[in-house]
Design a protein around this motif. Structure first.
Motif: not given
Length: 251
Positions: A204-205, A219-221, A247-251
């Motif tokens: 997911v990205e 977001y990171r994938a 939110s853990h994958f938020k850039i």
């Protein structure tokens, strides 16, 4: 542990929810990663456990699931068009989807001001299509002031929530809504959410067509199957892992 079937132990934001549920996979069996460990290549199967009564439940469920899947694909097509991408842009992510249907029962609560049917959360999947009775209790958090607003039940209508995955795919042109369910002191409440989730191997990205130098990915994938497995396992077991959020994958 196979979490399909009946349970009353779901946790939301570390709070015990005042409800009981019956979970059923749309694709039976549903294959997901065996654990939250990033290097674990094993998979496990979620297999539906059908009760003996009522005997007609399985047939009714399978017919309902087919129709909700068809509706969800139509909704995804409309979302795609609204984003300026082809109508079928997202359909390829759902060939072996790990969607599920949950039968929710919220019993009357003698102290409703001290309990929640389900605590505040955002749905991690793509779409949630919710059928509910006339009791009500669903509330959404208004972004402008943080107030909780009651969603009035509409007869013969669905409530559709955009989930975290659509928020990421759209690079935040759509936003997943935070919501919760309050309980009633006198009446029980029933609801049936259909959680439309992509294939477990999907990364997911933000969609490439929606990003540019002036609008970089937010977001990171991340792998949906691992995300889903971690969320499911943290609900049913005491693990030393956080209930993962986008939110853990938020850039």
């Amino acid at each position: 542990m196979n979490p399909q079937g009946y349970n009353d132990i779901e946790l939301t934001k570390n709070v015990r929810d005042w409800k009981e549920v019956f979970d059923l996979a749309v694709n039976n069996p549903t294959v997901i990663p065996a654990s939250h460990e990033p290097d674990d290549k094993e998979v496990r199967e979620l297999v539906n456990r059908w009760p003996a009564y009522p005997p007609e439940l399985r047939e009714a469920f399978e017919e309902y699931a087919t129709e909700l899947e068809r509706l969800s694909h139509k909704l995804l097509g409309l979302i795609s068009l609204s984003l300026g991408v082809p109508e079928n842009r997202l359909s390829g992510f759902f060939n072996d989807h790990i969607s599920l249907i949950r039968l929710n029962h919220y019993p009357p609560c003698p102290i409703p001001h001290l309990a929640l049917g389900i605590g505040r959360h955002k749905d991690g999947g793509a779409l949630t299509v919710l059928a509910q009775d006339d009791v009500g209790g669903l509330e959404v958090k208004r972004k402008t002031d943080g107030e909780w607003v009651r969603v009035k039940p509409t007869p013969d209508a669905y409530i559709v929530n955009v989930g975290d995955i659509v928020q990421v795919w759209s690079n935040e042109k759509y936003e997943s809504v935070e919501h919760r369910v309050t309980v009633n002191s006198e009446r029980e409440r029933f609801s049936i959410p259909f959680f439309f989730n992509p294939d477990h191997h999907v990364m997911v990205e933000p969609l490439e067509e929606l990003t540019a130098e002036q609008n970089p990915p937010k977001y990171r994938a991340y792998n949906w199957g691992k995300f889903f497995a971690t969320r499911r396992r943290s609900n049913f077991k005491k693990l030393d892992v956080e209930n993962i959020q986008i939110s853990h994958f938020k850039i």
